[in-house]
Write an enzyme that holds these catalytic residues in place. Structure first.
Site, short mmCIF file in Angstrom:
data_model
loop_
_atom_site.label_atom_id
_atom_site.label_comp_id
_atom_site.label_asym_id
_atom_site.label_seq_id
_atom_site.Cartn_x
_atom_site.Cartn_y
_atom_site.Cartn_z
CB CYS A 125 -0.88 0.03 1.25
SG CYS A 125 0.11 0.08 2.72
CG ASP B 133 26.06 -40.36 -2.67
OD1 ASP B 133 26.05 -41.30 -1.86
OD2 ASP B 133 25.05 -39.67 -2.95
CG ASP C 161 23.05 -34.77 -2.61
OD1 ASP C 161 23.80 -34.44 -1.67
OD2 ASP C 161 22.02 -35.44 -2.45
#
Lengths: 742, 118
Positions: free
Chosen positions: A14, A427, A626
């Site tokens: 606003c 991994d 990751d």
């Protein structure tokens, strides 16, 4: 100093918010003026203040803010560099145009002797002309030398200013009073002074051109950022400058256009070329809910997306920042050189003084002349630049080349580390495999149905963050199954999850979890054995103490994993697979990609220990994961590689980030690192040899035996070329082949 | 003549050692949060800069020298660096939690500045 900043403000709902933000900004010490544009959701601030303080103030007031910047920096930089290059060339040409004829006339014996009054007058005239040339073409050396001197510092300018200055002043003295030195020593060196200045300016210009190429990689990254964006405001589409795009705005991307900022697709679908960030040539399909990154190219369809990160926050900006940062860092090898470089110039000054005194006191004839020539040559030939440039210029090219291949190297240490690796630990999930597991079969035990099995399994997985959970939930979603509410849910690390469904305890996990709760799984032993042999992960489900069935999940191996692993082994590296998965599944995956060393059934918290064990056996270990689940193992490894695909990779988490998600990135990182370190060594070797041979020869060590004395002008040419050679050698790294091409 | 030349030579020799290695330029003590550092003529001005430990500090480098030597400033201790565009101000926020003398340089170590945190 007053400066101006533009901020994008998010959350202005606003007109009243305008006041709050303006008051917050004006409250920051140093702010002279602050105004908020409600329509554009931007703030304009003037004052003597750091931008971070402004951003903090806005955040404290309850809004989000980011700095809006113009991306005209690159063009400005190039224009400034080109102007400087032209200036150097002009200065070189002027000095050369005066020095070369003087040199030729002198050699041809056309210039008068200093012993006559008319000769003195001619030489005085030459002295004046060369003074003007030195002021025009060489004033930057003299200014630099003087300011450095005042700062108790000495650099290349010091050497050149002293070398040429000594030559000119000595020449002037013997022009005015030739009888102060013996007849043999009555030789002026005006032409040498200006030719040296010409050569060094010319060398600097060449070096600057070659240097421009060394930063090509980062320039290319910067140029990926589009200058304009098409936003949708009040239902209308407008093309606006990129700096005016705010957070949470809707943007349209048409086929062939570059995506302007990071965001999330809200309508439409398309395929996007992300190769400029990831190095991966395959286009990526994007639909509603998918993330898109600034700088990538929309290939086919049209779509709308909402901006989520702008300015310095985008993935592209972060990559640029990281590459810039890494390009400035040095590996340990470079730090040793820094220590030498820091004392180099004063040491050369001392050598020059000693050279002067030795020749002055110990030569038989012509002592002053020999002393002056040798001192001048020592000062001119010494090249701190080649030494100082050797490491940073190679790092700059090497890190840039890696970035082009989708490999982000954090710093010089990581680069040097990657060149020394002996073992690569991979991994399994998401690194060797795609990391997108899918449910491949459901085998219900007697008295249960497949539907019941999947419904219970998916219900339990609702609260789990395990990669397998999403595959089970997806399968349940596809069959439109309603899920049960789960109470008393908890995860058992490395084993599975436990919860209560409809008042009965339910277990989902591996065989270890089943035996811990004494569940008899023998009825499905044969089936589970079969599945394990096929490299599938078997998940057991039990309820109220009874086995309900097994869910088989398969995570396909990435297409190029096998080839990349073969190349890693060919590089002489020991490749190890590390996984929490069952031994049989792990072995089956390892066999399919050609890995001999497998460490399986490792709890997430134990991965770090496994790395440590390898290190205790004198292995220099890299861990590839990751970056999120493997953070401790990545940190423990000598070099941590975070592997991701495009926008979802955590750049901050590792020493080296592979944007493309392919294991070829590891090969690229190692190859680039080895080549860069080799390049640095070549440069350093060259620079050290150059200086340690050049300085003694310039000082005249060969003169007593061979009567060979280095001409100061040749020293000037050698000095100018030595740093150019270093830059050219570093530039060779730009044409290196990627792992796939080899 | 010979004696005078030798004496001057020896004095110069010791002057070089003293000036470059054993004496330091006048320290500029600074209280303000932002310090403007001019990058020109082979030197950072002011330098050395002395600040108090824990003091909020932003160094605002203004590069006038167009030669490529001046294009980066590196704070090796904190792994901090910045590209300095010509004729523009570039701000770097400096951590001052730790006491000590910290060197900042260009890539080739030709530009050298000192920040003292006391």
């Amino acid at each position: 100093m007053t400066k101006k900043a533009r901020l994008s403000i998010n959350g202005l709902s606003c007109a009243g918010c305008v006041n709050t933000v303006e008051t917050a900004l004006r409250g920051v010490a140093g702010v002279e003026q602050a105004s908020v544009n409600f329509a554009e959701h931007t703030a304009f601030v003037e004052g003597d203040v750091a931008v971070e303080q402004l951003l903090d103030a806005v955040k404290k007031a309850g809004y989000e803010a980011a700095e809006l910047k113009d991306e005209s920096d690159t063009e400005q930089k190039q224009a400034a560099e080109f102007a400087h290059y032209k200036q150097l060339l002009k200065q070189a040409i002027v000095a050369g145009a005066v020095g070369a004829p003087l040199f030729v006339l002198g050699m041809g014996g056309f210039l008068p002797e200093l012993s006559t009054a008319s000769g003195q007058l001619v030489w005085f005239g030459i002295g004046l002309v060369t003074l003007f040339v030195m002021v025009y073409s060489g004033r930057h050396f003299f200014k630099g030398a003087w300011h450095s001197f005042l700062a108790h510092n000495a650099n290349m300018d010091t050497l050149i200013a002293l070398g040429t200055g000594t030559a000119w002043i000595y020449s002037l003295i013997i022009t005015i009073a030739p009888d102060t030195v013996p007849k043999l020593a009555q030789h002026a060196y005006y032409e040498a002074a200006v030719i040296i200045i010409a050569l060094i300016n010319f060398g600097s210009a060449l070096e600057m051109r070659a240097r421009g190429k060394t930063s090509e990689a980062i320039q290319r990254l910067i140029q990926l950022q589009p200058k304009t964006a098409r936003v949708v405001r009040d239902g209308k589409e407008l093309d606006i400058a990129i700096g005016q795009v705010g957070l949470g705005e809707t943007l349209r991307v048409r086929p062939g256009e570059r995506i302007a900022v990071d965001g999330e697709v809200i309508d439409g679908h398309s395929s996007v070329d992300e190769s400029m960030l990831t190095g991966e040539p395959m286009h990526v399909e994007k639909q509603q809910g998918d993330e898109v990154a600034a700088g990538t190219i929309n290939v086919s369809g049209t779509f709308l997306f909402r901006s989520k990160r702008i300015g310095a926050e985008t993935m592209l900006a972060q990559i640029i920042q990281l590459v810039r940062q890494a390009q400035s860092s040095k590996p340990a090898i470079g730090r040793i050189v820094d220590k030498v470089a820091a004392v180099f110039v004063p040491t050369v000054l001392l050598i020059a003084i000693v050279t002067f005194l030795v020749w002055f006191n110990f030569s038989e004839n012509d002592s002053i002349s020999l002393a002056i020539v040798t001192t001048m040559t020592v000062l001119i030939i010494a090249c701190p630049c080649a030494l100082g440039l050797a490491t940073p210029i190679s790092i700059m090219v090497g890190v840039g080349k890696a970035a082009e291949l989708g490999v982000l190297i954090r710093n010089g240490e990581a680069l040097q580390g990657a060149a020394k690796l002996t073992t690569i630990v991979l991994d399994k999930t998401g690194t060797i495999t795609k990391g997108q597991p899918t449910v491949t079969s459901l085998d219900a035990a007697d008295g249960a149905t497949e539907e019941q099995l999947l419904q219970l399994a998916a219900s339990l997985e609702q609260g789990s963050e395990h990669p397998l959970a999403s595959s089970i939930l997806k399968a349940a979603h596809e069959r439109e199954l309603n899920l049960f509410e789960v109470e008393a849910f908890h995860a058992v690390s490395g084993k599975g999850v436990v919860g209560t469904i409809n008042g009965e305890q339910a277990l989902l996990g591996n065989s270890k979890l089943m035996s811990e709760y004494s569940i008899d799984v023998s009825s499905l032993d044969v089936r589970s054995e079969q599945l394990l042999q096929q490299a599938q992960t078997v998940v057991y489900l039990a309820q109220a103490g009874k086995l309900i069935g097994i869910v088989a999940v398969s995570d396909p191996v990435k297409e190029d994993s096998r080839k990349a692993i073969k190349s890693l082994i060919k590089l002489g590296l020991k490749v190890v697979m590390l996984t929490g998965d069952n031994h049989k599944t792990a072995q089956a995956v390892a066999n399919s990609v050609g890995i001999k060393h497998v460490i399986s059934e490792v709890l997430p918290e134990d991965k770090e220990n496994q790395i440590r064990k390898l290190q205790e056996n004198n292995e220099v270990v890299a861990m590839v994961g990751d970056g999120i689940n493997d953070a401790p193992a990545l940190a423990r490894a000598n070099i941590g590689f975070a592997i991701g695909t495009g926008t979802d990779v955590a750049i901050e988490s590792a020493d080296i980030t592979l944007m493309g998600g392919s294991l070829y990135g590891v090969i690229d990182a190692i190859t680039v690192s080895k080549a860069t370190i080799r390049n640095i060594k070549q440069n350093l070797f060259g620079a050290f040899i150059y200086n340690s041979l050049g300085i003694p020869i310039a000082a005249g060590v060969l003169y007593p035996v061979f009567a060979v004395l280095l001409n100061p002008m040749i020293a000037g040419a050698a000095m100018a070329m030595s740093s150019v050679t270093v830059v050219l050698n570093a530039n060779r790294l730009r044409v290196m082949k990627s792992g796939r091409e080899q | 003549m010979i004696l005078v030349t030798n004496i001057i030579g020896l004095l110069l020799f010791f002057f070089v050692i003293w000036w470059f290695w054993f004496s330091t330029p006048r320290v500029q003590k600074v209280d303000s949060k932002i310090i403007d550092v001019l990058v020109d003529n082979g030197v950072y001005t002011p330098s050395p800069i002395e600040v108090k430990q824990g003091q909020e500090l932003t160094l605002r480098f203004f590069r006038k020298d167009a030669s490529p030597c001046a294009e980066k400033v590196i704070f090796e201790n904190w792994n901090l660096s910045a590209d300095l565009p010509v004729e523009q101000a570039t701000e770097i926020k400096i951590p001052t939690e730790e006491k000590g003398e910290f060197i900042f340089t260009c890539q080739m170590q030709m530009y050298r500045g000192i920040l003292k945190v006391i």
